[in-house]
Design a protein around this motif. Structure first.
Motif, PDB file in Angstrom:
ATOM      1  N   GLU A 573      -4.197   1.236   5.891  1.00 11.62           N
ATOM      2  CA  GLU A 573      -4.581   2.393   5.019  1.00 11.62           C
ATOM      3  C   GLU A 573      -4.295   2.702   3.870  1.00 11.62           C
ATOM      4  N   ARG A 576      -6.685   1.411   1.182  1.00 14.79           N
ATOM      5  CA  ARG A 576      -7.704   2.054   1.253  1.00 14.79           C
ATOM      6  C   ARG A 576      -7.687   3.241   0.680  1.00 14.79           C
ATOM      7  N   SER A 577      -6.558   3.849   0.542  1.00 14.35           N
ATOM      8  CA  SER A 577      -6.272   5.059  -0.015  1.00 14.35           C
ATOM      9  C   SER A 577      -6.472   4.812  -1.566  1.00 14.35           C
ATOM     10  N   ARG A 578      -5.832   3.741  -1.849  1.00 13.05           N
ATOM     11  CA  ARG A 578      -5.837   3.564  -3.488  1.00 13.05           C
ATOM     12  C   ARG A 578      -7.303   2.842  -3.841  1.00 13.05           C
TER      13      ARG A 578
END
Length: 589
Positions: A573, A576-578
């Motif tokens: 995750e 994915r946040s980046r």
């Protein structure tokens, strides 16, 4: 002399930019000037050793993977350690580290390949050009191994073959279909096969060879065939295809056949069992035999003489307090013990009765229950009454033999192995546990094997069995492996058809490759989770120790999605946040 003695040049160990420190672990922009570097084959080789070190970080603790199978327990970290399925703590925290280590390898390889190819373009000396092409092929090989680890865990992943231009590019990469990645890494391995030497020796020990490239090429083809045959519904848009599966089984068989027959390789000790007290199978996993013909490719460790970070931690993870104050993080289960067959009949024995009665017929605490079993069991496991040499706290000297007795703590003075912070199952491992005084528990010299000839035998048998069924050739190869356990050859009933012969192959993979990190990947590609642990919303399975005490429930009342998570990893995750373009695998939404 092992390659890990070389120090990575400064440009490869600089700091990472913030956006991609975890996402893709890019090369920094502060590499040594090309005016000073990339002038000789030594420079190319030095950078390549940095890629070898990265692949070591990626695969170094593959033995922990076996904790996701039914035959190994990892303290506090095994499958099903809480009610139902939950990713083990080491897996959850490991998602990012494995992802990051894979891309660290890929980025170092891409960086090195780019610079070596520039050197090749301008090199006028044919001999030097050939040397550079060989070094370049090693990077192709290592990059392929990194991408293989990514696709077997995550399926579709970001894929690129160049040095990333900056944060913007790194943080905008999308997942590429697994089929595309598979095609490219197989081409990389074919290139490596064509450019690498057939064998290495002396100061080149541990570097990639033609044999290694062929063996891993066959393995990837075999995995692709398995996925196409059995399906991978947890991976979006993945399609089964019987015809494609058959094609790739044949491709895998062709590559494995070359490994087996074109290089005159032999199993360690010619496959002979050796002596019961020190079987050849046990000797195979001692560091003085790490360069025998059976070892096709391994992670290199140099021990304490080559500086911090150049030793392995096998002793710490497999040993006990009585062997250099080790921690015994992993241990075998009674399920594994039950897989070791009779040296008399060649068949399975009745399952052990789990209680602490030493006179119980076929009881787990009755030493007679362990007589006349596959010698690989004694090479791999200690049960009550078995002995192991004490290793001093600093790992530099050895003492007397101590006796293993489940539950005994802190009584070395009475001749017992110290069980403090040790086994929960009633058994401990003998395999990989150093029995000489040479280094402390995290500074060992033992190479960790990623590809052995025995594994190639078994994968070849599997591939050919899928296309043509069993044959005398395949039975002969299986029997060579069984022979080192001092077992009789297979009975005809075990290879009467494809289904029965597959069971024989699976059996040998379980006992031959225990602790080497293969079992969970086999379970996944063969789609065997429900066969082992039951259907969704069922009682699952319960793991007990040798006394019959319940350790934990596994997949108890687990949902269908819980089972699906076993088959494919979660895209970290944090990544994915980046990078919003990174989609998540369906079971993990």
């Amino acid at each position: 002399m092992k390659y890990i003695k070389y120090i990575l040049f400064a440009g490869l160990v600089g700091t990472m930019s913030s956006c991609v420190s975890d996402l893709l672990d890019r090369q920094p922009t502060t590499e040594v000037s090309s005016d000073l570097f990339w002038k000789s084959t030594d420079d190319a080789l030095s950078s390549t050793y940095g890629v070898y070190n990265a692949i070591r970080d990626l695969y170094a603790t593959d033995y922990y993977y076996d904790g996701q199978g039914e035959f190994q327990n990892t303290r506090g970290k095994s499958i099903g350690s809480i009610t139902g399925w939950s990713p083990a703590a080491w897996v959850t925290s490991g998602f990012s580290s494995m992802w990051n280590n894979a891309y660290k390898t890929i980025n170092r390889a891409n960086f090195t390949i780019q610079n070596i190819e520039r050197m090749i373009e301008i090199e006028g000396n044919a001999t030097t050009r050939t040397s550079l092409e060989r070094i370049n092929a090693e990077n192709y090989f290592l990059r392929a191994l990194a991408y293989f680890r990514l696709i077997e865990n995550w399926g579709d992943v970001p894929y690129y073959r160049h040095v990333l231009s900056g944060d913007a590019e790194a943080c905008s990469l999308e997942r590429i279909p697994i089929a595309t990645i598979k095609d490219d890494i197989l081409q990389d391995l074919q290139y490596a096969y064509e450019k690498l030497p057939a064998s290495v020796s002396g100061g080149e020990a541990g570097r990639a060879t033609q044999v290694a490239a062929l063996a891993f090429k066959g393995k990837i083809e075999l995995y692709w065939a398995s996925w196409k045959k059995n399906g991978w519904p947890e991976l979006k848009d993945f399609q089964q295809s019987t015809s494609e599966a058959q094609e790739y089984y044949k491709r895998a068989a062709a590559d494995f056949k070359k490994v087996i027959y074109d290089y005159d390789l032999k199993l360690f000790g010619n496959g002979d069992p050796g002596e019961y007290q020190t079987p050849n199978y046990w000797k195979l996993f001692q560091y003085d035999n790490e360069y025998c013909q059976e070892i096709i490719f391994s992670l290199q460790y140099g021990g304490p003489n080559l500086g911090d970070g150049q030793g392995e931690s096998l002793l710490r993870d497999f040993g006990t307090r009585s062997t250099a104050n080790a921690q015994c993080w992993i241990m075998p289960t009674n399920r594994l013990v039950n897989r070791y067959q009779s040296t008399i009949t060649g068949d399975f024995l009745p399952e052990l009765i789990l209680n602490n009665q030493e006179n119980q017929e076929n009881g787990a605490w009755n030493r007679k229950s362990y007589e006349n079993r596959d010698w690989r069991m004694r090479s791999t496991i200690l049960w009550n009454g078995e002995k192991m040499i004490k290793v001093a706290l600093d790992g530099m000297s050895i003492g007397d033999s101590l006796t293993w007795m489940f539950g005994v703590r802190g009584e070395e003075s009475k001749g017992f192995i110290n069980n403090d912070a040790s086994s929960q199952t009633g058994y401990i491992y003998r395999k990989w546990v150093r029995q000489v005084g040479i280094a402390e528990r995290t500074q060992g010299p033992q190479d960790f094997y990623l590809m052995r000839l025995a594994d190639v035998y078994l994968m070849y048998c599997e591939a050919v069995n899928e296309t043509d069924g069993p044959s005398q050739e395949l039975v002969g190869l299986i029997n060579q492996i069984r022979n080192r356990g001092n077992l009789p050859g297979l009975k005809e009933s075990k290879y009467a058809n494809k289904e029965e012969f597959f069971k024989a192959i699976e059996q040998e993979r379980i006992v031959e490759l225990a602790t080497e990190g293969h079992r969970p990947f086999d379970i996944r590609r063969w789609r065997k989770v429900n066969e082992i642990w039951g259907e969704p919303n069922s009682d699952g399975q319960t793991l007990y120790d040798t006394k019959g005490t319940r350790l934990r429930d596994e997949f108890k009342n687990a949902s269908e999605r819980d089972f699906q998570k076993y088959y494919i990893y979660q895209i970290p995750e944090g990544e994915r946040s980046r990078n919003p373009k990174l989609t998540q695998n369906t079971p993990w939404y």
